[in-house]
Design an enzyme around this catalytic site. Sequence first.
Site, mmCIF file in Angstrom:
data_model
loop_
_atom_site.group_PDB
_atom_site.id
_atom_site.type_symbol
_atom_site.label_atom_id
_atom_site.label_comp_id
_atom_site.label_asym_id
_atom_site.label_seq_id
_atom_site.Cartn_x
_atom_site.Cartn_y
_atom_site.Cartn_z
ATOM 1 C CE LYS A 13 38.997 42.992 44.742
ATOM 2 N NZ LYS A 13 38.621 41.691 45.331
ATOM 3 N N GLY A 103 45.304 44.016 44.283
ATOM 4 C CA GLY A 103 46.522 44.823 44.116
ATOM 5 C C GLY A 103 47.034 44.886 42.680
ATOM 6 C CG ASP A 138 39.082 41.790 40.750
ATOM 7 O OD1 ASP A 138 37.839 41.727 40.610
ATOM 8 O OD2 ASP A 138 39.711 41.150 41.607
#
Length: 305
Positions: A13, A103, A138
């Site tokens: 992202k 990641g 995240d």
Amino acid sequence: MKMKPRTFRSFAKINLGLEVTGKLPGGYHELKTIFATLSLHDLITLKPRPRGIVIRSAHPGVPCDETNLCHRAAVRMQSLAGHTRGVEITIQKRIAIGGGLGGGSSNAATVLRALDSMWGLNLGPEGLVDAAKSLGADVPYFLFGGPALGLGRGDDIHPLDLRLKEKVLLVPGAGGVSTAAVFGQFAARGGGPRRPSRIDAFLRHCERGESPRVATLRNDLGPAAIAVSAPLAATARVLRAAARHHGATLAAMSGSGSSFFLLFESTSARADAARELKAVGIPSRRCAFVSRQAFASGFEVRRAD
Ligand code: C5P
């Protein structure tokens, strides 16, 4: 039990925009951010085993023990499933580690989604949100993918109906910076909410059905990251110049760093910028934005792919 391995894409992202809107109990900062998914992805292969969770990766930066977020994700899924079936998880890393590209969080969400399917739980993204939140701020975003608004710690996700058409030039991991140091610097600089919110204005445009004005977005953490890392500051200067020369729509940092991205309207302008950066020793990578639909349909790597 079927023992056939299955392979899944674990996408990266970027934060198209990131605003710090306040402080949360526990010392964390409250965020308002626009997430987007990039075509860049790790590959995660899951192979069922009778018991035990095993992590494998050829990348020296990936811990292959129970501290790996994928291991913790598999443990969460065992408790949701109410069994102790095992799985071997092999991680092929392509996303820069610690680069603000999400990641590790993406890898963990991939394990949640894949085991949800492989173990027949079928909880779906909404049913996996609590497990994802418990793994990291995240992680929930990567249950949904595509353009999304993130609130709270960035873990309260609201998918957005946006079509992002820009061509992305990613400059991954331009020199490691610590998230804590960047937020610390942000606070020390007296950083408060940016008024008026550019993200609010961006969302109002989108609600009116106008094409998204990504050029107006900013990352509030950019100045703090540049202040804590001289190499990052030097790279940012070169990127800003390249963005000007080649008419980039936006040049910004992702998350708390250290990756940057440039957005272009044409592939030729992007190629020119990539060449200019390469000539001064800055590697970059061409990527596309991934829609929420493509994020879902491209999740599993089919044998014929
Ligand atoms: O999320 P992570 O554990 O990498 O964050 C490291 C540190 O960065 C936190 O302990 C906190 O000090 C700071 N942080 C913050 N607000 C956030 C995320 C991180 O203050 N939204």
